[in-house]
Design an enzyme around this catalytic site. Structure first.
Site, PDB file in Angstrom:
ATOM      1  N   LYS A   1      -9.792  22.417  56.178  1.00 33.20           N
ATOM      2  CA  LYS A   1      -8.192  22.044  55.783  1.00 33.20           C
ATOM      3  C   LYS A   1      -7.246  23.478  56.189  1.00 33.20           C
ATOM      4  O   LYS A   1      -8.452  24.644  56.777  1.00 33.20           O
ATOM      5  CB  LYS A   1      -7.556  22.452  54.020  1.00 33.20           C
ATOM      6  CG  LYS A   1      -6.370  22.230  53.167  1.00 33.20           C
ATOM      7  CD  LYS A   1      -6.498  22.248  51.766  1.00 33.20           C
ATOM      8  CE  LYS A   1      -5.228  22.139  51.127  1.00 33.20           C
ATOM      9  NZ  LYS A   1      -5.265  22.526  49.615  1.00 33.20           N
TER      10      LYS A   1
ATOM     11  N   SER B   1      -5.808  19.161  44.415  1.00 27.27           N
ATOM     12  CA  SER B   1      -5.634  18.831  45.800  1.00 27.27           C
ATOM     13  C   SER B   1      -6.401  17.710  46.645  1.00 27.27           C
ATOM     14  O   SER B   1      -6.521  17.687  47.571  1.00 27.27           O
ATOM     15  CB  SER B   1      -5.121  20.168  45.885  1.00 27.27           C
ATOM     16  OG  SER B   1      -4.056  20.434  45.452  1.00 27.27           O
TER      17      SER B   1
ATOM     18  N   SER C   1      -2.640  18.213  47.713  1.00 22.07           N
ATOM     19  CA  SER C   1      -2.110  19.091  49.169  1.00 22.07           C
ATOM     20  C   SER C   1      -3.072  19.144  50.097  1.00 22.07           C
ATOM     21  O   SER C   1      -2.264  19.746  51.375  1.00 22.07           O
ATOM     22  CB  SER C   1      -1.660  20.653  49.132  1.00 22.07           C
ATOM     23  OG  SER C   1      -3.162  21.019  47.963  1.00 22.07           O
TER      24      SER C   1
END
Lengths: 73, 455
Positions: B74, B173, B149
């Site tokens: 990420k 997330s 996310s």
């Protein structure tokens, strides 16, 4: 959406949340939590680890000292 | 489909070389990433790292646990030499100057970072539509959001752009996109995984965790990244366990009626309950009704806390030392959180929002502590609805509601995960398993059993 509109929207959202949170009683004494979660140090001081990471990021290291120009790092 | 265990064994034995494997993965990214937008930046050294691992194997040197496996990261986790954008224009020119501790641990076990994954800007979003670099598409449900996310992490795993991925979970997330993309996502207990090198969203809740196509892969990556860290004062020095082959036992499965009330799409609730009953029958476990009476206020309490911590965390993006000024470059959701956080932090509002929210957080943690005296794990849906269609006009409040089932685990510091449960309208639906803090072995034990039922 401009800044003013975003601000207004953020306030509206928070106010709507607050209305629902109003039912909850504040019984917690804030600050106590920190005392309860203190832990006894079990490890050697970790300054060497931080120093290694700090030195690894430094632009130039000489004789166990970081060399740099002011405002350059 | 070759599972992660088999793939790892092939790479370890040399049946497949790491170079061949990386070339396959790069080919998949080259062919499909344009339409999925899951990977933002590739690691130009992945192939040479693969060759190094092949040399090591040929020389008879010991190989690490992740030897040759590819990992997407990420974009808010620092990797030296790669762009760490956090999905924002604010950091479009920022390159990682050091490796986060999780990256150091992955590389020490011969894992190969394949690239940086797309994400909602500064982890502010639950849909994958809030990245400055474009929407992440869902490979498992075309036309639908990937969730967020950690949108790019879950989508990359689902699309075969990597074997494993790292995401971050503050209020769901990792679990939310894992559910929507049909993969396994782990939110470790708070304090289990070092966050050194993570650009924080909300430091009292953030955790880095693993994403994989199967439970074995998630357990393997979790094994590598978990454990006490001298570099992160929030990590806790508790023993780690065997997650890839955990002990199996009968479990008392907690089901809370309050979650049923929050589930907008009743088909999701029914699917989760059906699978739970199958689990109980198969493992001779029992289902225990429990009460978590404050979880209905989780979303309302979460956002005041996150707004406030996010406002504080983003004060460093002032455009002076690195990056651009966040207020001048960030998207709408990030600005909403910054402005909202500033508002809550003002003296006249502090008592109103923040303290109330903290009280709810504590009440939820207490509810879970009571519940876990009656049960071993708790089962719930991951999201209350199916992923919406990309481009649908969704209000912030509706999107915030996507986290209704996942936030409580963050509030209570639990370990939790999403594991594939079923498909509804050909869209993957995950099932959430929660276990008490630092009981990851129990969590993985349940996940392996749930995975067997899906197969």
């Amino acid at each position: 959406m401009n800044r003013e509109e975003i601000e207004k929207q953020a306030k509206t959202i928070m106010d709507s949340f607050l209305k629902e949170l109003a039912t909850i009683e504040e019984t917690h004494t804030f600050g106590l939590e920190r005392e309860q979660s203190m832990r006894e140090p079990k490890h050697e001081p970790s300054s060497e680890t931080f120093k290694r990471a700090f030195f690894a990021n430094a632009p130039k290291v000489k004789d166990n000292l970081i060399q740099m120009e002011r405002k350059q790092w | 489909m070759v599972g992660t265990k088999e793939k790892a064994e092939q790479l370890r034995s040399g049946k497949k070389t790491a170079e061949e494997h990386v070339l396959e993965v790069l080919d998949a990214i080259n062919r499909h990433n344009k339409s999925l937008n899951a990977i933002l930046f590739m690691n130009g050294e992945a192939l040479s790292q693969a060759r190094t691992i092949d040399h090591k194997r040929k020389a008879g040197k010991p190989l690490g646990k992740l030897a040759g496996l590819t990992i997407a990261v990420k974009s808010c986790i620092s990797v030296q030499g790669l762009p760490i954008t956090a999905g924002s224009r604010t950091l479009e020119n920022y390159t990682g100057t050091f490796d986060a501790e999780v990256i150091e641990r992955i590389q020490a076990e011969d894992g190969i970072v394949i690239g940086m994954a797309n994400m909602d800007e500064f982890a502010s979003g639950a849909s994958g539509e809030h990245s400055a670099y474009g929407v992440t598409h869902n490979p498992a449900a075309p036309g639908r959001i990937a969730g967020g996310s950690s949108s790019g992490s879950a989508a990359s795993v689902a699309a075969g752009f990597c074997d494993l991925a790292l995401g971050t979970d503050t209020g769901g997330s990792i679990r939310n996109p894992s559910s929507h993309c049909g993969v396994v996502g782990i939110k470790p207990s708070y304090g289990r995984v070092s966050r050194y090198g993570l650009l924080d969203l909300s430091m009292s809740l953030d955790q880095i965790g693993a994403v994989s196509k199967d439970v074995y892969g998630a357990a393997l990556l979790h094994t590598v990244i978990n454990g006490f860290s001298e570099k992160d004062a929030t990590t806790v020095d508790k023993p780690v366990a065997n997650y890839v082959d955990p002990k199996q036992s009968r479990l008392r499965i907690g089901v809370a009626k309050e979650f049923e009330e929050l589930c907008t799409d009743k088909r999701i609730w029914e699917a989760v309950m059906k699978r739970t009953q199958e689990f109980a029958a198969k493992t001779h476990s029992t289902i225990v009704p429990i009460s978590l009476k404050h979880v209905k206020l989780a979303v309302q309490a979460y956002y005041p806390l996150v707004y406030t911590e996010f406002y504080s965390a983003t004060r460093k993006y002032d455009g002076r030392k690195y990056g651009l000024k966040i207020e001048e470059t960030a998207g709408e959701e990030v600005l909403r959180r910054i402005i909202g956080g500033k508002l809550i932090s003002e003296a006249e509002y502090e008592g109103q929002y923040y303290r109330k929210a903290l009280a709810v957080k504590q009440a939820i943690a207490k509810d879970f502590a009571n519940a876990f005296s009656q049960c071993d794990i708790i089962v719930a849906p991951v999201t209350p609805t199916l992923p919406h269609k990309i481009g649908d006009d969704i209000s912030p409040q509706v999107e915030y509601g996507y986290d209704a089932f996942t936030i409580p685990a963050n509030f209570a510091g639990l370990c939790a995960a999403s594991v594939p449960c079923t498909e509804i309208e050909n869209i993957p639906v995950g099932l959430q398993v929660m276990a008490p803090p630092f009981e990851e072995e129990r969590l993985f034990s349940a996940l392996f059993q749930f995975e067997k039922l899906k197969k």
